[in-house]
Motif scaffolding. Structure first.
Motif, PDB file in Angstrom:
ATOM      1  N   ILE A  76       0.839  -1.198   0.000  1.00  0.00           N
ATOM      2  CA  ILE A  76       0.000   0.000   0.000  1.00  0.00           C
ATOM      3  C   ILE A  76       0.875   1.250   0.000  1.00  0.00           C
ATOM      4  O   ILE A  76       0.606   2.235  -0.716  1.00  0.00           O
ATOM      5  CB  ILE A  76      -0.938   0.014   1.222  1.00  0.00           C
ATOM      6  N   GLU A  77       1.933   1.207   0.802  1.00  0.00           N
ATOM      7  CA  GLU A  77       2.849   2.348   0.876  1.00  0.00           C
ATOM      8  C   GLU A  77       3.480   2.615  -0.486  1.00  0.00           C
ATOM      9  O   GLU A  77       3.628   3.772  -0.909  1.00  0.00           O
ATOM     10  CB  GLU A  77       3.931   2.065   1.917  1.00  0.00           C
ATOM     11  N   ASN A  78       3.848   1.557  -1.188  1.00  0.00           N
ATOM     12  CA  ASN A  78       4.436   1.704  -2.520  1.00  0.00           C
ATOM     13  C   ASN A  78       3.443   2.349  -3.488  1.00  0.00           C
ATOM     14  O   ASN A  78       3.804   3.223  -4.293  1.00  0.00           O
ATOM     15  CB  ASN A  78       4.860   0.333  -3.047  1.00  0.00           C
ATOM     16  N   SER A  79       2.175   1.943  -3.398  1.00  0.00           N
ATOM     17  CA  SER A  79       1.157   2.520  -4.276  1.00  0.00           C
ATOM     18  C   SER A  79       0.973   4.008  -4.012  1.00  0.00           C
ATOM     19  O   SER A  79       0.878   4.821  -4.954  1.00  0.00           O
ATOM     20  CB  SER A  79      -0.190   1.797  -4.060  1.00  0.00           C
ATOM     21  N   ILE A  80       0.941   4.400  -2.722  1.00  0.00           N
ATOM     22  CA  ILE A  80       0.709   5.802  -2.385  1.00  0.00           C
ATOM     23  C   ILE A  80       1.919   6.664  -2.743  1.00  0.00           C
ATOM     24  O   ILE A  80       1.779   7.768  -3.294  1.00  0.00           O
ATOM     25  CB  ILE A  80       0.359   5.940  -0.890  1.00  0.00           C
ATOM     26  N   GLN A  81       3.109   6.164  -2.449  1.00  0.00           N
ATOM     27  CA  GLN A  81       4.308   6.960  -2.697  1.00  0.00           C
ATOM     28  C   GLN A  81       4.588   7.152  -4.180  1.00  0.00           C
ATOM     29  O   GLN A  81       5.057   8.207  -4.604  1.00  0.00           O
ATOM     30  CB  GLN A  81       5.523   6.297  -2.037  1.00  0.00           C
ATOM     31  N   HIS A  82       4.329   6.115  -4.983  1.00  0.00           N
ATOM     32  CA  HIS A  82       4.757   6.156  -6.382  1.00  0.00           C
ATOM     33  C   HIS A  82       3.598   6.134  -7.377  1.00  0.00           C
ATOM     34  O   HIS A  82       3.848   6.230  -8.583  1.00  0.00           O
ATOM     35  CB  HIS A  82       5.677   4.966  -6.675  1.00  0.00           C
ATOM     36  N   GLY A  83       2.351   6.010  -6.885  1.00  0.00           N
ATOM     37  CA  GLY A  83       1.254   5.857  -7.819  1.00  0.00           C
ATOM     38  C   GLY A  83       0.305   7.030  -7.913  1.00  0.00           C
ATOM     39  O   GLY A  83      -0.503   7.098  -8.849  1.00  0.00           O
ATOM     40  N   MET A  84       0.383   7.977  -6.975  1.00  0.00           N
ATOM     41  CA  MET A  84      -0.609   9.058  -6.957  1.00  0.00           C
ATOM     42  C   MET A  84      -0.400  10.029  -8.121  1.00  0.00           C
ATOM     43  O   MET A  84       0.724  10.402  -8.459  1.00  0.00           O
ATOM     44  CB  MET A  84      -0.552   9.814  -5.627  1.00  0.00           C
ATOM     45  N   ARG A  85      -1.522  10.447  -8.734  1.00  0.00           N
ATOM     46  CA  ARG A  85      -1.504  11.454  -9.788  1.00  0.00           C
ATOM     47  C   ARG A  85      -1.913  12.805  -9.196  1.00  0.00           C
ATOM     48  O   ARG A  85      -2.665  12.862  -8.218  1.00  0.00           O
ATOM     49  CB  ARG A  85      -2.498  11.088 -10.902  1.00  0.00           C
ATOM     50  N   ASP A  86      -1.447  13.864  -9.788  1.00  0.00           N
ATOM     51  CA  ASP A  86      -1.830  15.202  -9.323  1.00  0.00           C
ATOM     52  C   ASP A  86      -3.309  15.447  -9.596  1.00  0.00           C
ATOM     53  O   ASP A  86      -3.788  15.320 -10.737  1.00  0.00           O
ATOM     54  CB  ASP A  86      -0.993  16.269 -10.049  1.00  0.00           C
ATOM     55  N   GLY A  87      -4.040  15.782  -8.546  1.00  0.00           N
ATOM     56  CA  GLY A  87      -5.435  16.152  -8.684  1.00  0.00           C
ATOM     57  C   GLY A  87      -6.391  15.023  -8.957  1.00  0.00           C
ATOM     58  O   GLY A  87      -7.576  15.247  -9.184  1.00  0.00           O
ATOM     59  N   VAL A  88      -5.896  13.778  -8.938  1.00  0.00           N
ATOM     60  CA  VAL A  88      -6.762  12.631  -9.227  1.00  0.00           C
ATOM     61  C   VAL A  88      -6.713  11.659  -8.036  1.00  0.00           C
ATOM     62  O   VAL A  88      -5.625  11.282  -7.600  1.00  0.00           O
ATOM     63  CB  VAL A  88      -6.320  11.890 -10.505  1.00  0.00           C
ATOM     64  N   PRO A  89      -7.860  11.258  -7.506  1.00  0.00           N
ATOM     65  CA  PRO A  89      -7.860  10.305  -6.391  1.00  0.00           C
ATOM     66  C   PRO A  89      -7.208   8.974  -6.792  1.00  0.00           C
ATOM     67  O   PRO A  89      -7.320   8.529  -7.938  1.00  0.00           O
ATOM     68  CB  PRO A  89      -9.347  10.121  -6.081  1.00  0.00           C
ATOM     69  N   LEU A  90      -6.541   8.371  -5.827  1.00  0.00           N
ATOM     70  CA  LEU A  90      -5.933   7.055  -6.033  1.00  0.00           C
ATOM     71  C   LEU A  90      -6.831   6.000  -5.408  1.00  0.00           C
ATOM     72  O   LEU A  90      -7.153   6.080  -4.216  1.00  0.00           O
ATOM     73  CB  LEU A  90      -4.545   6.992  -5.392  1.00  0.00           C
ATOM     74  N   THR A  91      -7.254   5.037  -6.201  1.00  0.00           N
ATOM     75  CA  THR A  91      -8.092   3.946  -5.690  1.00  0.00           C
ATOM     76  C   THR A  91      -7.255   2.675  -5.567  1.00  0.00           C
ATOM     77  O   THR A  91      -6.565   2.278  -6.514  1.00  0.00           O
ATOM     78  CB  THR A  91      -9.285   3.684  -6.623  1.00  0.00           C
ATOM     79  N   ILE A  92      -7.327   2.071  -4.389  1.00  0.00           N
ATOM     80  CA  ILE A  92      -6.599   0.822  -4.121  1.00  0.00           C
ATOM     81  C   ILE A  92      -7.600  -0.253  -3.735  1.00  0.00           C
ATOM     82  O   ILE A  92      -8.457  -0.031  -2.871  1.00  0.00           O
ATOM     83  CB  ILE A  92      -5.570   1.014  -2.984  1.00  0.00           C
ATOM     84  N   GLN A  93      -7.503  -1.403  -4.373  1.00  0.00           N
ATOM     85  CA  GLN A  93      -8.410  -2.524  -4.106  1.00  0.00           C
ATOM     86  C   GLN A  93      -7.616  -3.669  -3.494  1.00  0.00           C
ATOM     87  O   GLN A  93      -6.648  -4.156  -4.081  1.00  0.00           O
ATOM     88  CB  GLN A  93      -9.060  -2.995  -5.407  1.00  0.00           C
ATOM     89  N   ILE A  94      -8.016  -4.112  -2.279  1.00  0.00           N
ATOM     90  CA  ILE A  94      -7.400  -5.265  -1.621  1.00  0.00           C
ATOM     91  C   ILE A  94      -8.372  -6.433  -1.706  1.00  0.00           C
ATOM     92  O   ILE A  94      -9.507  -6.338  -1.232  1.00  0.00           O
ATOM     93  CB  ILE A  94      -7.075  -4.972  -0.138  1.00  0.00           C
ATOM     94  N   LYS A  95      -7.920  -7.527  -2.298  1.00  0.00           N
ATOM     95  CA  LYS A  95      -8.753  -8.724  -2.409  1.00  0.00           C
ATOM     96  C   LYS A  95      -8.033  -9.911  -1.773  1.00  0.00           C
ATOM     97  O   LYS A  95      -6.815 -10.054  -1.914  1.00  0.00           O
ATOM     98  CB  LYS A  95      -9.061  -9.045  -3.869  1.00  0.00           C
TER      99      LYS A  95
END
Length: 436
Positions: A329-348
């Motif tokens: 999750i930390e990797n997704s937030i640190q390296h995946g966020m776009r400017d001005g666009v929400p980041l959606t993460i799905q845990i299954k």
């Protein structure tokens, strides 16, 4: 083979043969009806055929030996995999004695007798230090020794409480280091034949192999714990400072929210430092991960990060190594966020055959092929999500089946999917449910 049962069978067979021989001789000398010597002769031929067939058939010999070896390996493995101690040594002695011609068996470590089992003899040695120079010689040379010296055996007989005429001592070895000995005590010297020596040597090698496996398991567990401690010490300092700054800024604007975050932050770090057990329930790992998300939401904004979960309730109590989802999750937030666009993460979390699968997918900026390869080449002295993900993969293989894995797939502007395969976890969960 149980030699006491074998001896009884041999006695019965000898008696039958003797009766048939006497019947044959009596019939021939007395001139009795031909039926008596004929029956006796046929009986002798049948017995001779059975004995020869059972003793000389290569297939029978191989099958018997394989069966005995597998039986020993199965029975002793459960105890030896826990290491060499008084409980495992005593259990193994109890298993081995019925299949030996020895009067007693003992197992030692390098200092004391750990276990002793004797046929109708007292246990006078367990827990006592090793006093004979012969045992120390075997420990030093790692070579089998057969003792037939009368003076030595007389002293030994007095020590263990019955007459001993021969002793075979063989070492227990882990990586060329003696860790103990296996001793067989015989009440008659002729019992120590080539077959018995081969059996003793084979049993020693079998137990040494099982002890080596135990040591590998222990080293693997220590390495896993060391990796976890290293992971805990590498908690991103930027995350620490950013969270403290976020809480500090809320003290003026939203004191209630600041207090809530401060309590959560204390609980988060307490759990991070305390979760050093071999494994924790998956539900606890999810709760700890969501605490982390709470701080990141407070930092970036509640609407900037959306985390959805789809977890099969059957696997909420599945034991997993701690700290395996948060780094993803930390990797997704640190390296995946776009400017001005929400980041959606799905845990299954779901079942795939005998495995449990944990999938973490985001819709962030993704990674190119070079960035993906860099994840697996992070050096041990580096910090950050690269080494964290590498440690996650290693701890999965250390805890679950060898086919466990972590797979990361990503495309630029398409997001990243990280999949953890917990080998055999679904099957284990089913067994735990049945036991309950």
């Amino acid at each position: 083979m149980d030699y006491r049962k074998y001896g009884m069978s041999e006695t019965i067979l000898t008696t039958i043969v003797a009766i048939l021989v006497m019947t044959l001789v009596w019939g021939l000398l007395s001139g009795a009806a031909i039926i008596y010597p004929g029956v006796a002769a046929i009986g002798l031929v049948i017995i001779a055929f059975v004995v020869i067939r059972s003793t000389l058939s290569p297939d029978q010999v191989r099958a018997t030996q394989i069966s005995k070896t597998l039986k020993f390996a199965s029975q002793t493995l459960e105890h030896m995999r826990s290491g060499l101690d008084s409980d495992s040594a005593q259990a193994v002695c109890d298993i081995l004695l019925p299949s030996s011609q020895a009067r007693a068996i003992s197992i030692t470590d390098t200092q004391t007798h750990l276990g002793f089992t004797g046929n109708k003899v007292p246990n006078l040695v367990t827990g006592k230090p090793l006093m004979t120079k012969e045992i120390h010689h075997v420990l030093q040379t790692r070579e089998m020794m057969i003792i037939t010296n009368s003076q030595t055996l007389a002293q030994l007989s007095e020590q263990i409480g019955f007459r001993v005429e021969a002793v075979v001592i063989t070492p227990l070895v882990i990586r060329d280091n003696s860790v103990g000995t296996l001793k067989f005590y015989y009440s008659a010297r002729p019992l120590v034949d080539k077959t018995q020596i081969a059996i003793v040597r084979g049993l020693s090698e079998l137990l040494s192999t099982q002890l080596s496996l135990s040591e590998l398991d222990r080293q693997s567990e220590l390495a896993t714990r060391a990796e976890l401690r290293a992971l805990q010490s590498q908690i991103n300092p930027h995350f620490l400072f950013n969270t403290i700054n976020t809480i500090a800024s809320l003290i003026r604007t939203d004191p209630k929210r600041a207090r809530e975050l401060l309590r959560e932050f204390a609980q988060f770090y307490r759990q991070t430092l305390e979760n050093s057990e071999t494994a924790i329930p998956l539900s606890r790992e999810i709760v700890q991960t969501m605490r982390y998300v709470t701080f990141e939401k407070a930092r970036f904004g509640e609407d900037k990060i959306v985390v959805k979960t789809d977890i099969d309730p059957e696997f909420e109590e599945t034991l997993v190594p701690s700290f395996i989802i948060q780094p993803i999750i930390e990797n997704s937030i640190q390296h995946g966020m776009r400017d001005g666009v929400p980041l959606t993460i799905q845990i299954k979390v779901y079942k795939d055959g005998e495995d449990v699968v944990i999938s973490v997918a985001d819709d962030g900026i993704g990674m190119n092929e070079a960035q993906l390869k860099a994840l697996g080449k992070t050096k041990p002295n580096e910090k950050g999500t690269g080494i964290a993900l590498k440690n996650v993969a290693g701890r999965l293989r250390g805890y679950f089946d060898s086919d466990s894995s972590m797979v990361v797939r990503s495309e630029p502007n398409e997001g990243t999917v990280t999949t953890l395969h917990l080998g055999g976890a679904a099957e284990q969960q089913g067994e735990d449910t049945q036991d309950a």
